[in-house]
Design a protein around this motif. Structure first.
Motif: not given
Ligand code: HEM
Ligand code: SF4
Ligand code: FES
Lengths: 220, 246
Positions: A14, A84, A87-88, B170-172, B175, B212-217
């Protein structure tokens, strides 16, 4: 080494994505200033391109840098997107999600921008460098072949830049958190620049095809 | 009050689940949500049916055992409240409530509304601790902690590890959880020594566990019963950058 360990993690990717993304966004500012020469007429624009050409191998280095930034950005974006997806849960949630829209479509908007970039290089960049013929740069950009004389190309350009703006609407915000600018004394300045990057810069780019490709065409 | 429930029933991770409808009448609005489920389960047991499995322990909002989705929101509609602290008065007579487990690949279903959150424990095990000798308590004034740091660390330490943040994302992504566990240590002098190793290890474990990875939402903080803030995620990112730079 620590840096490879870090880049191997999702957070490291990221950060790579944020650094490359912001650098590309910054590059767009200079690109736009150059493009706006079109409004000053053929001499101004052709002169500007020639000046860039004179820089010779420096330009090649910059181009290689930009290309590698794009590739790093796209690679990290795709790797994380796949992660992602995995992961869901396989059972979809019956719940309503309230995630901001722009953040859900970053891969989609980004991919469209990538297709646009490939086309951009294979047209303007290729012609400028290898198959200019006896046309001037100004004529290529506004011409009917790959330029804004072509209505399909004009519309594609407008849509692609519009989507890039949408990409940055989330991207710029997100990068502020990824790079830990949030919470520092630069936070205010940074976020006050958001609209410049996601709206005004794309707006500037779009003004060119709108003027030369649409308004001038309608005026005959 | 009368309540209509659509509850997710599933016997184990590998079998398919489905929603089953239940109706409860004359529920006292002042009982808690879990007490309402207890009443349902008593009824089911009397009728020789399988009771609904859901996790709970303290029932006072501090252990992090409870948690499922109510109408698409982890822990239900009330802000900053675990489902054990939610009361039926938060709903209306004849409301339709859909209950489903926290959904994430890293939270396999154990049964019904109960999911296996040991992936969180493994993140903690990989670095969420300090290596110091225990024994006699040291003199409190020997280690000086600025008030702001102490307060921030306390806020981060309020995370109860319930997993609502993962369910909201949304990405599980885990973080928010991981960053709060990194923050409460990195903000204090005792946690500084292992800071660089800790962030790398815990983030790597979080990835390996399949989150999942963080998308900062910010969806996680909005649903967190302990209102763990995005500042924790910023701090994790900063810790990772710091671990590389110096
Ligand atoms: C070429 C195709 C591109 C693809 C496939 C792509 C993909 C992505 C993806 C998936 C994200 C993650 C967003 C998130 O965190 O939710 C992202 C973020 C970002 N993108 Fe792109 N992108 C592309 C081009 C660009 C370009 C040309 C720019 C700049 C002008 C850009 C700037 C950014 C920025 C600043 C971020 C934020 C990084 C962060 O989340 O910290 N992207 N991109
Ligand atoms: S951050 Fe909040 S939602 Fe996530 S585990 Fe901790 S308390 Fe639960
Ligand atoms: S049962 Fe302990 S927090 Fe809800």
């Amino acid at each position: 080494m620590k840096i490879f360990k870090a880049l191997n993690t999702s957070v490291g990717k990221k950060i790579a994505m944020a650094i490359t993304g912001l650098s590309l966004a910054l590059f767009m500012v200079f690109h736009l200033i150059g493009n706006l020469n079109l409004f000053l007429g053929p001499e101004a624009f052709n002169g500007y391109v020639l000046k860039l050409k004179k820089l010779g191998f420096l330009i090649r280095i910059a181009e290689a840098g930009l290309l590698s930034f794009v590739l790093i950005h796209v690679y990290s974006g795709i790797v994380l997107w796949l992660k992602n997806k995995r992961a869901i849960s396989k059972t979809p949630s019956y719940s309503i999600t309230s995630t901001p829209r722009a953040s859900r479509y970053t891969l989609l908007t980004g991919s469209f921008v990538f297709i646009f970039l490939v086309m951009h290089w294979s047209t303007f960049w290729y012609k400028f460098n290898f198959s200019k013929g006896n046309k001037t740069y100004y004529e290529i950009v506004l011409g009917p072949e790959v330029g804004f004389g072509n209505i399909y190309y004009t519309l594609f350009y407008i849509i692609a830049i519009g989507l890039l703006g949408y990409h940055l609407k989330h991207g710029f915000d997100s990068a502020g958190q990824t790079l830990a600018i949030k919470g520092t004394k630069y936070e205010k300045t940074y976020y006050s620049l958001a609209a410049v990057f996601w709206f005004w810069i794309p707006f500037g780019f779009i003004s060119i095809p709108v003027y030369f490709g649409i308004i001038l065409r309608l005026l005959g | 009050m009368n309540i209509n429930l659509n509850i997710w029933r599933q016997t184990k991770e590998s079998t398919a689940g489905k929603f089953v409808r239940y109706r409860l009448e004359n529920i006292d609005p002042n009982i808690s949500f879990l007490e309402m489920l207890d009443i349902l389960n008593n009824k089911l047991i009397k009728e020789k049916q399988e009771p609904v499995v859901f996790d709970h322990d303290c029932r006072e909002g501090i252990c992090g055992s409870c948690g499922f989705m109510i109408n698409g929101q982890p822990h239900g509609p009330q802000k900053a409240t675990t489902v054990c602290q939610l009361h039926m008065r938060a709903f209306q007579n004849e409301d339709e409530l859909t209950l489903e487990p926290f959904r994430a690949a890293s939270f396999p279903v154990i049964k019904d509304l109960s999911v296996d959150r040991r992936s969180f424990d493994r993140i903690i095990l990989s670095g969420g601790y300090v290596d110091i000798n225990t024994g006699e308590a040291p003199e409190a004034n020997l280690i000086k902690v600025p008030k702001t740091n102490a307060d921030e660390a306390f806020l981060s330490a309020a995370c109860i590890g319930c997993g609502a943040c993962v369910a909201a994302c949304k990405n599980s992504s885990a973080m928010l959880f991981t960053s709060s566990k990194i923050s409460h240590l990195s903000l204090l002098p005792q946690g500084k020594k292992e800071a660089k190793e800790r962030v790398l290890k815990m983030v790597a474990t979080m990835d390996d566990e399949g989150f999942g990875s963080c998308t900062n939402t910010g969806a996680c903080s909005a649903e967190c019963p302990k209102e763990i803030s995005q500042a924790n995620i910023v701090r994790l990112n900063k810790e990772l950058i710091k671990s590389v730079i110096d």
